[in-house]
Design a protein around this motif. Structure first.
Motif, PDB file in Angstrom:
ATOM      1  N   GLY A   1     138.968  47.664 -81.598  1.00 16.10           N
ATOM      2  CA  GLY A   1     138.725  46.984 -82.674  1.00 16.10           C
ATOM      3  C   GLY A   1     137.781  45.856 -82.623  1.00 16.10           C
ATOM      4  O   GLY A   1     137.425  45.357 -83.378  1.00 16.10           O
ATOM      5  N   ASP A   2     137.093  45.752 -81.479  1.00 15.33           N
ATOM      6  CA  ASP A   2     135.923  45.037 -81.276  1.00 15.33           C
ATOM      7  C   ASP A   2     134.535  45.988 -81.395  1.00 15.33           C
ATOM      8  O   ASP A   2     133.829  45.574 -80.566  1.00 15.33           O
ATOM      9  CB  ASP A   2     136.150  44.488 -79.774  1.00 15.33           C
ATOM     10  N   VAL A   3     134.440  46.545 -82.360  1.00 19.54           N
ATOM     11  CA  VAL A   3     133.461  47.583 -82.407  1.00 19.54           C
ATOM     12  C   VAL A   3     132.626  47.076 -83.691  1.00 19.54           C
ATOM     13  O   VAL A   3     133.429  46.875 -85.012  1.00 19.54           O
ATOM     14  CB  VAL A   3     133.916  48.817 -82.543  1.00 19.54           C
ATOM     15  N   PRO A   4     131.412  47.044 -83.854  1.00 17.53           N
ATOM     16  CA  PRO A   4     130.730  46.465 -85.181  1.00 17.53           C
ATOM     17  C   PRO A   4     130.892  47.790 -86.027  1.00 17.53           C
ATOM     18  O   PRO A   4     131.095  48.901 -85.852  1.00 17.53           O
ATOM     19  CB  PRO A   4     129.188  46.418 -84.847  1.00 17.53           C
ATOM     20  N   LEU A   5     130.821  47.190 -87.480  1.00 12.91           N
ATOM     21  CA  LEU A   5     131.304  48.277 -88.573  1.00 12.91           C
ATOM     22  C   LEU A   5     130.253  49.602 -88.551  1.00 12.91           C
ATOM     23  O   LEU A   5     131.082  50.562 -88.625  1.00 12.91           O
ATOM     24  CB  LEU A   5     131.135  47.546 -89.884  1.00 12.91           C
ATOM     25  N   GLU A   6     129.012  49.395 -88.505  1.00 11.65           N
ATOM     26  CA  GLU A   6     128.169  50.419 -88.239  1.00 11.65           C
ATOM     27  C   GLU A   6     128.678  51.429 -87.096  1.00 11.65           C
ATOM     28  O   GLU A   6     128.311  52.557 -87.106  1.00 11.65           O
ATOM     29  CB  GLU A   6     126.850  49.873 -88.031  1.00 11.65           C
ATOM     30  N   LYS A   7     128.761  50.671 -86.028  1.00  9.28           N
ATOM     31  CA  LYS A   7     129.281  51.508 -84.835  1.00  9.28           C
ATOM     32  C   LYS A   7     130.607  52.145 -84.900  1.00  9.28           C
ATOM     33  O   LYS A   7     130.580  53.425 -84.596  1.00  9.28           O
ATOM     34  CB  LYS A   7     129.276  50.657 -83.373  1.00  9.28           C
ATOM     35  N   ALA A   8     131.254  51.531 -85.545  1.00  4.81           N
ATOM     36  CA  ALA A   8     132.571  52.024 -85.899  1.00  4.81           C
ATOM     37  C   ALA A   8     132.627  53.511 -86.924  1.00  4.81           C
ATOM     38  O   ALA A   8     133.159  54.475 -86.400  1.00  4.81           O
ATOM     39  CB  ALA A   8     133.660  51.053 -86.570  1.00  4.81           C
ATOM     40  N   ILE A   9     131.471  53.261 -87.792  1.00  6.02           N
ATOM     41  CA  ILE A   9     131.367  54.644 -88.607  1.00  6.02           C
ATOM     42  C   ILE A   9     130.948  55.585 -87.964  1.00  6.02           C
ATOM     43  O   ILE A   9     131.230  56.901 -88.118  1.00  6.02           O
ATOM     44  CB  ILE A   9     130.485  54.006 -89.826  1.00  6.02           C
ATOM     45  N   ASN A  10     129.882  55.395 -87.346  1.00  3.52           N
ATOM     46  CA  ASN A  10     129.387  56.542 -86.219  1.00  3.52           C
ATOM     47  C   ASN A  10     130.425  57.026 -85.381  1.00  3.52           C
ATOM     48  O   ASN A  10     130.455  58.212 -85.169  1.00  3.52           O
ATOM     49  CB  ASN A  10     128.071  55.637 -85.510  1.00  3.52           C
ATOM     50  N   TYR A  11     131.210  56.099 -84.735  1.00  2.01           N
ATOM     51  CA  TYR A  11     132.421  56.748 -83.999  1.00  2.01           C
ATOM     52  C   TYR A  11     133.264  57.531 -84.669  1.00  2.01           C
ATOM     53  O   TYR A  11     133.673  58.658 -84.262  1.00  2.01           O
ATOM     54  CB  TYR A  11     132.968  55.562 -83.044  1.00  2.01           C
ATOM     55  N   TYR A  12     133.509  57.209 -85.825  1.00  2.00           N
ATOM     56  CA  TYR A  12     134.551  57.985 -86.634  1.00  2.00           C
ATOM     57  C   TYR A  12     133.748  59.431 -86.995  1.00  2.00           C
ATOM     58  O   TYR A  12     134.512  60.363 -87.064  1.00  2.00           O
ATOM     59  CB  TYR A  12     134.769  57.099 -88.141  1.00  2.00           C
ATOM     60  N   GLN A  13     132.640  59.225 -87.490  1.00  2.00           N
ATOM     61  CA  GLN A  13     131.838  60.583 -87.883  1.00  2.00           C
ATOM     62  C   GLN A  13     131.865  61.550 -86.629  1.00  2.00           C
ATOM     63  O   GLN A  13     132.176  62.743 -86.870  1.00  2.00           O
ATOM     64  CB  GLN A  13     130.354  60.359 -88.316  1.00  2.00           C
ATOM     65  N   GLU A  14     131.720  61.026 -85.380  1.00  2.35           N
ATOM     66  CA  GLU A  14     131.598  61.889 -84.395  1.00  2.35           C
ATOM     67  C   GLU A  14     133.125  62.421 -84.068  1.00  2.35           C
ATOM     68  O   GLU A  14     133.028  63.275 -83.747  1.00  2.35           O
ATOM     69  CB  GLU A  14     130.995  61.025 -83.250  1.00  2.35           C
ATOM     70  N   GLY A  15     133.828  61.291 -84.018  1.00  4.45           N
ATOM     71  CA  GLY A  15     135.166  61.814 -83.899  1.00  4.45           C
ATOM     72  C   GLY A  15     135.671  62.986 -85.017  1.00  4.45           C
ATOM     73  O   GLY A  15     136.389  63.810 -84.338  1.00  4.45           O
ATOM     74  N   MET A  16     135.276  62.833 -86.044  1.00  6.17           N
ATOM     75  CA  MET A  16     135.825  64.022 -87.182  1.00  6.17           C
ATOM     76  C   MET A  16     135.124  65.259 -86.728  1.00  6.17           C
ATOM     77  O   MET A  16     135.637  66.151 -86.728  1.00  6.17           O
ATOM     78  CB  MET A  16     135.327  63.444 -88.438  1.00  6.17           C
ATOM     79  N   ASN A  17     133.809  65.169 -86.212  1.00  7.51           N
ATOM     80  CA  ASN A  17     133.193  66.314 -85.746  1.00  7.51           C
ATOM     81  C   ASN A  17     133.816  67.031 -84.552  1.00  7.51           C
ATOM     82  O   ASN A  17     134.092  68.134 -84.188  1.00  7.51           O
ATOM     83  CB  ASN A  17     131.614  65.901 -85.426  1.00  7.51           C
ATOM     84  N   LEU A  18     134.120  66.302 -83.426  1.00  8.21           N
ATOM     85  CA  LEU A  18     134.783  66.681 -82.275  1.00  8.21           C
ATOM     86  C   LEU A  18     136.323  67.240 -82.821  1.00  8.21           C
ATOM     87  O   LEU A  18     136.759  68.245 -82.132  1.00  8.21           O
ATOM     88  CB  LEU A  18     134.921  65.488 -81.234  1.00  8.21           C
ATOM     89  N   SER A  19     136.934  66.611 -83.586  1.00  7.35           N
ATOM     90  CA  SER A  19     138.354  66.911 -84.048  1.00  7.35           C
ATOM     91  C   SER A  19     138.136  68.340 -84.501  1.00  7.35           C
ATOM     92  O   SER A  19     138.898  69.281 -84.429  1.00  7.35           O
ATOM     93  CB  SER A  19     138.776  66.015 -85.126  1.00  7.35           C
ATOM     94  N   LYS A  20     137.119  68.553 -85.505  1.00  8.17           N
ATOM     95  CA  LYS A  20     136.777  69.844 -86.082  1.00  8.17           C
ATOM     96  C   LYS A  20     136.533  70.893 -84.991  1.00  8.17           C
ATOM     97  O   LYS A  20     136.727  72.157 -84.943  1.00  8.17           O
ATOM     98  CB  LYS A  20     135.656  69.880 -87.233  1.00  8.17           C
ATOM     99  N   ILE A  21     135.716  70.462 -84.066  1.00  9.02           N
ATOM    100  CA  ILE A  21     135.490  71.420 -82.927  1.00  9.02           C
ATOM    101  C   ILE A  21     136.706  72.136 -82.279  1.00  9.02           C
ATOM    102  O   ILE A  21     136.792  73.022 -81.930  1.00  9.02           O
ATOM    103  CB  ILE A  21     134.210  70.867 -82.173  1.00  9.02           C
ATOM    104  N   CYS A  22     137.583  70.856 -82.068  1.00  6.42           N
ATOM    105  CA  CYS A  22     138.819  71.275 -81.006  1.00  6.42           C
ATOM    106  C   CYS A  22     139.844  72.206 -82.018  1.00  6.42           C
ATOM    107  O   CYS A  22     140.198  73.249 -81.593  1.00  6.42           O
ATOM    108  CB  CYS A  22     139.272  69.872 -80.765  1.00  6.42           C
ATOM    109  N   GLY A  23     139.527  72.020 -83.467  1.00  9.27           N
ATOM    110  CA  GLY A  23     140.299  72.762 -84.257  1.00  9.27           C
ATOM    111  C   GLY A  23     140.089  74.271 -84.445  1.00  9.27           C
ATOM    112  O   GLY A  23     140.718  75.023 -84.119  1.00  9.27           O
ATOM    113  N   ASP A  24     138.773  74.038 -84.507  1.00 16.83           N
ATOM    114  CA  ASP A  24     138.101  75.615 -84.369  1.00 16.83           C
ATOM    115  C   ASP A  24     138.287  76.361 -83.194  1.00 16.83           C
ATOM    116  O   ASP A  24     138.745  77.466 -83.272  1.00 16.83           O
ATOM    117  CB  ASP A  24     136.538  75.453 -84.807  1.00 16.83           C
TER     118      ASP A  24
END
Length: 76
Positions: free
Chosen positions: A25-48
């Motif tokens: 929870g100690d992540v700036p908003l911009e960085k959190a959004i980037n992490y979230y986007q990267e996480g969603m991409n990684l999640s899709k890779i794993c699912g595929d």
């Protein structure tokens, strides 16, 4: 990041790291959004990758070297 460029294990490890950082929870908003986007991409890779393995596991080579459906026989 391409699906073939990263293994399932590497993607899961990176995804776990991102989740840990976001949970802190100690992540700036911009960085959190980037992490979230990267996480969603990684999640899709794993699912595929899992879907690909599952499709391969549903078929087996018969004695003639041809693919045929493979059904798991569950014990009762």
């Amino acid at each position: 990041m391409k699906n073939e460029a990263i293994s399932f294990e590497e993607a899961m490890e990176k995804l776990e790291t991102i989740v840990s950082k976001l949970e802190e929870g100690d992540v700036p908003l911009e960085k959190a959004i980037n992490y979230y986007q990267e996480g969603m991409n990684l999640s899709k890779i794993c699912g595929d990758k899992l879907k690909n393995v599952q499709e391969k596991m549903t078929q087996i080579l018969n004695e003639q070297g041809e693919l045929e459906p493979f059904d798991v026989q569950e014990e009762e």
